[in-house]
Design an enzyme around this catalytic site. Structure first.
Site, PDB file in Angstrom:
ATOM      1  N   GLN A 295      -8.058  15.429  28.926  1.00 10.24           N
ATOM      2  CA  GLN A 295      -9.293  14.963  28.300  1.00 10.24           C
ATOM      3  C   GLN A 295      -9.119  14.703  26.795  1.00 10.24           C
ATOM      4  O   GLN A 295      -9.716  13.776  26.244  1.00 10.24           O
ATOM      5  CB  GLN A 295     -10.401  15.987  28.527  1.00 10.24           C
ATOM      6  CG  GLN A 295     -11.766  15.410  28.224  1.00 10.24           C
ATOM      7  CD  GLN A 295     -12.873  16.422  28.416  1.00 10.24           C
ATOM      8  OE1 GLN A 295     -12.782  17.561  27.978  1.00 10.24           O
ATOM      9  NE2 GLN A 295     -13.931  15.998  29.088  1.00 10.24           N
ATOM     10  N   GLU A 379      -7.158  -6.829  -1.441  1.00 15.74           N
ATOM     11  CA  GLU A 379      -8.497  -7.421  -1.649  1.00 15.74           C
ATOM     12  C   GLU A 379      -9.522  -6.356  -2.055  1.00 15.74           C
ATOM     13  O   GLU A 379     -10.703  -6.473  -1.747  1.00 15.74           O
ATOM     14  CB  GLU A 379      -9.017  -8.162  -0.400  1.00 15.74           C
ATOM     15  CG  GLU A 379      -8.061  -9.069   0.309  1.00 15.74           C
ATOM     16  CD  GLU A 379      -7.704 -10.324  -0.456  1.00 15.74           C
ATOM     17  OE1 GLU A 379      -8.190 -10.469  -1.586  1.00 15.74           O
ATOM     18  OE2 GLU A 379      -6.917 -11.127   0.065  1.00 15.74           O
TER      19      GLU A 379
HETATM   20  C1  FAD Z   1       1.467  -5.447  -0.727  1.00  7.82           C
HETATM   21  C2  FAD Z   1       0.462  -5.867  -1.757  1.00  7.82           C
HETATM   22  C3  FAD Z   1       0.139  -7.206  -1.890  1.00  7.82           C
HETATM   23  C4  FAD Z   1      -0.755  -7.629  -2.888  1.00  7.82           C
HETATM   24  N1  FAD Z   1      -1.016  -8.964  -3.044  1.00  7.82           N
HETATM   25  C5  FAD Z   1      -1.757  -9.385  -4.108  1.00  7.82           C
HETATM   26  C6  FAD Z   1      -1.917 -10.781  -4.391  1.00  7.82           C
HETATM   27  O1  FAD Z   1      -1.466 -11.637  -3.635  1.00  7.82           O
HETATM   28  N2  FAD Z   1      -2.570 -11.140  -5.524  1.00  7.82           N
HETATM   29  C7  FAD Z   1      -3.114 -10.221  -6.380  1.00  7.82           C
HETATM   30  O2  FAD Z   1      -3.713 -10.615  -7.390  1.00  7.82           O
HETATM   31  N3  FAD Z   1      -2.992  -8.880  -6.120  1.00  7.82           N
HETATM   32  C8  FAD Z   1      -2.336  -8.451  -5.010  1.00  7.82           C
HETATM   33  N4  FAD Z   1      -2.187  -7.095  -4.761  1.00  7.82           N
HETATM   34  C9  FAD Z   1      -2.749  -6.132  -5.694  1.00  7.82           C
HETATM   35  C10 FAD Z   1      -3.954  -5.410  -5.135  1.00  7.82           C
HETATM   36  O3  FAD Z   1      -5.066  -6.274  -5.133  1.00  7.82           O
HETATM   37  C11 FAD Z   1      -4.180  -4.168  -6.018  1.00  7.82           C
HETATM   38  O4  FAD Z   1      -3.101  -3.273  -5.766  1.00  7.82           O
HETATM   39  C12 FAD Z   1      -5.485  -3.488  -5.696  1.00  7.82           C
HETATM   40  O5  FAD Z   1      -6.563  -4.287  -6.127  1.00  7.82           O
HETATM   41  C13 FAD Z   1      -5.589  -2.116  -6.375  1.00  7.82           C
HETATM   42  O6  FAD Z   1      -5.249  -2.200  -7.731  1.00  7.82           O
HETATM   43  P1  FAD Z   1      -4.180  -1.179  -8.382  1.00  7.82           P
HETATM   44  O7  FAD Z   1      -3.012  -1.129  -7.482  1.00  7.82           O
HETATM   45  O8  FAD Z   1      -3.973  -1.599  -9.781  1.00  7.82           O
HETATM   46  O9  FAD Z   1      -4.901   0.214  -8.334  1.00  7.82           O
HETATM   47  P2  FAD Z   1      -5.901   0.756  -9.482  1.00  7.82           P
HETATM   48  O10 FAD Z   1      -6.914  -0.249  -9.799  1.00  7.82           O
HETATM   49  O11 FAD Z   1      -5.075   1.302 -10.580  1.00  7.82           O
HETATM   50  O12 FAD Z   1      -6.593   1.945  -8.686  1.00  7.82           O
HETATM   51  C14 FAD Z   1      -5.936   3.203  -8.450  1.00  7.82           C
HETATM   52  C15 FAD Z   1      -6.904   4.110  -7.689  1.00  7.82           C
HETATM   53  O13 FAD Z   1      -8.094   4.320  -8.469  1.00  7.82           O
HETATM   54  C16 FAD Z   1      -9.232   3.918  -7.741  1.00  7.82           C
HETATM   55  N5  FAD Z   1     -10.215   3.354  -8.657  1.00  7.82           N
HETATM   56  C17 FAD Z   1     -10.027   2.338  -9.551  1.00  7.82           C
HETATM   57  N6  FAD Z   1     -11.169   2.085 -10.219  1.00  7.82           N
HETATM   58  C18 FAD Z   1     -12.105   2.950  -9.739  1.00  7.82           C
HETATM   59  C19 FAD Z   1     -13.486   3.182 -10.021  1.00  7.82           C
HETATM   60  N7  FAD Z   1     -14.148   2.457 -10.915  1.00  7.82           N
HETATM   61  N8  FAD Z   1     -14.121   4.173  -9.337  1.00  7.82           N
HETATM   62  C20 FAD Z   1     -13.466   4.897  -8.410  1.00  7.82           C
HETATM   63  N9  FAD Z   1     -12.164   4.722  -8.087  1.00  7.82           N
HETATM   64  C21 FAD Z   1     -11.493   3.758  -8.755  1.00  7.82           C
HETATM   65  C22 FAD Z   1      -8.723   2.900  -6.736  1.00  7.82           C
HETATM   66  O14 FAD Z   1      -9.603   2.785  -5.620  1.00  7.82           O
HETATM   67  C23 FAD Z   1      -7.381   3.493  -6.378  1.00  7.82           C
HETATM   68  O15 FAD Z   1      -7.564   4.524  -5.424  1.00  7.82           O
HETATM   69  C24 FAD Z   1      -1.354  -6.656  -3.736  1.00  7.82           C
HETATM   70  C25 FAD Z   1      -1.047  -5.298  -3.566  1.00  7.82           C
HETATM   71  C26 FAD Z   1      -0.154  -4.906  -2.589  1.00  7.82           C
HETATM   72  C27 FAD Z   1       0.174  -3.433  -2.454  1.00  7.82           C
END
Ligand code: FAD
Length: 401
Positions: A295, A379
């Protein structure tokens, strides 16, 4: 999989397109996906097949050589493709966002110049907002464009470009405060540039370097790169829409449809994980019976299937809302949030059902386990989706007392 993730009310054309894509996934993607993924190999044959099917022009209007299909058709195709291999949906996705942005915001000259070749998959799109120091906080972008005669000169470093190497057209968001008051909010001083380049790595155009592929835990096969702009000259007619200062809104519009796409990917990966889990549960015996007869395992399968259904319904709802011409940021945010979280949970349950074998690279679930986390980030992270959802709810349910 006959029963789950059905979509009612599709036209004959939509059903035909979906059946074709499903067949392509079963014959051309699933049999090779895991092997290619382990080798981190670009799936050129699959991409050629998608070109032949017209997938790169699915949502491009017919007058520009595309199929002129809806966001719903596109999202359902993406769901099928991600069921086969999520990386392939990534190859299509940034192309689709750039084509969508051109369709919505491009000048007539820009549409005529790019869209027919994009529909054929000859020009392939990538989009670039993120930088090494920012992802969620797009308003903190530091890459900059400065007007110089008839051109703009772009400088700065971009990060995480999906298809950064294979694309030939990158929509790049940079700061460009020309013509705007100094105290304008950051989002009003941003511009999207349409940057054409050669595919590949190294200096792909004077002033533009794509250093190489980022080594990732999953989402392999598709190239993810940095992008360095060092005195990159872009003519003024390659400002998306012809007017500076609109880039932030254009990109957010693109990301909104991108969120439906990520939700669709979550649905596809979750559906595949469910299929793998329910199959294995009937093959593996413990304590004298198939584990599916315990289950605890049945409950897992029930939860997994319910999540697959719920995520699919929300994704379809978000796509239909956009297709009807209504604002869908709330629905897209909810669908992206729910589908990516459920995907991670369904994959985790399927992994657990596989016991020790789930940890072996011989089993497909190992690949899915490394792919699902990407959907929690791309995204916009879960936290960012919740911010969007929360703000919209407060607009909708404003207390007037
Ligand atoms: C494989 C891959 C492909 C990608 N492709 C693209 C692409 O084609 N083009 C592009 O432009 N980007 C791309 N990205 C980037 C992606 O959009 C970002 O990684 C994502 O938006 C998160 O940004 P960051 O990694 O800078 O994390 P950060 O913004 O530094 O965030 C770190 C953590 O803090 C949290 N956080 C941030 N701000 C807040 C807030 N105000 N309140 C609460 N929590 C918060 C986030 O949720 C996360 O948990 C890609 C990323 C990956 C891993």
């Amino acid at each position: 999989m006959a029963r789950l993730a059905q979509t009612y009310g599709l036209t004959d054309v939509q059903q035909e397109i979906l059946a074709t894509v499903r067949d392509f996934v079963d014959k051309e993607i699933l049999p090779v996906a895991t092997e290619l993924e382990h080798r981190d190999e670009y799936p050129q044959r699959i991409v050629d097949g998608l070109k032949e099917l017209g997938l790169f022009g699915l949502m491009i209007p017919e007058e520009y050589g595309g199929l002129g299909e809806s966001l719903l058709t596109y999202a359902l195709c993406v769901e099928e493709i991600a069921r086969g291999w999520m990386s392939v949906s990534g190859i299509v996705n940034t192309h689709f966002i750039v084509a969508y942005m051109l369709r919505q915001h491009g000048t007539e000259e820009q549409k005529e110049h790019f869209l027919p070749r994009m529909a054929l998959g000859e020009v392939r799109g990538a989009f670039s907002m993120s930088e090494p120091a920012l992802g969620s906080d797009v308003s903190a972008i530091t890459s900059k464009a400065v007007k110089d005669g008839d051109d703009y000169v772009l400088n700065g470093q971009k990060m995480w470009l999906t298809n950064g190497g294979t694309s030939t057209l990158v929509a790049v968001l940079v700061r460009s405060d020309e013509g705007h008051p100094r105290d304008a909010p950051p989002h009003r001083s941003m511009t999207t540039f349409l940057v054409e380049k050669e595919p590949g790595f190294g200096e792909v155009r004077p002033g533009l370097t794509v250093p190489g592929k980022i080594d990732k835990m999953g989402y392999k096969g598709v190239d993810t790169t940095e992008l360095i702009m060092d005195g990159l000259r872009v003519p003024a007619d390659r400002v998306l829409g012809g007017t500076t200062g609109r880039g932030f809104y254009q990109m957010m519009d693109g990301v909104e449809v991108g969120r439906v796409n990520v939700a669709a990917r979550g649905c596809g990966v979750a559906r595949r994980a469910f299929e793998l889990g329910i199959r294995y549960a009937q093959q593996r015996h413990t304590f004298g019976k198939p584990i599916a007869q315990h289950q605890a395992i049945q409950f897992k399968l029930a939860e997994m299937a319910t999540k697959v259904e719920a995520a699919h319904a929300m994704m379809v709802n978000a796509a239909r809302k956009k297709d009807s011409g209504e604002r869908n940021d709330l629905e897209a945010g909810m669908a992206k949030y729910l589908a990516s979280e459920y995907c991670k949970e369904v994959v985790e349950d399927a992994f657990r059902i596989h016991g020790g074998y789930g940890f072996s690279k011989e089993y497909e679930i190992e690949r899915l386990y490394r792919e699902a986390p990407m959907l929690l980030i791309g995204e916009g992270t879960a936290e960012i989706q919740k911010m969007i959802i929360g703000r919209r709810l407060l607009e909708e349910y404003r207390f007037e007392g």
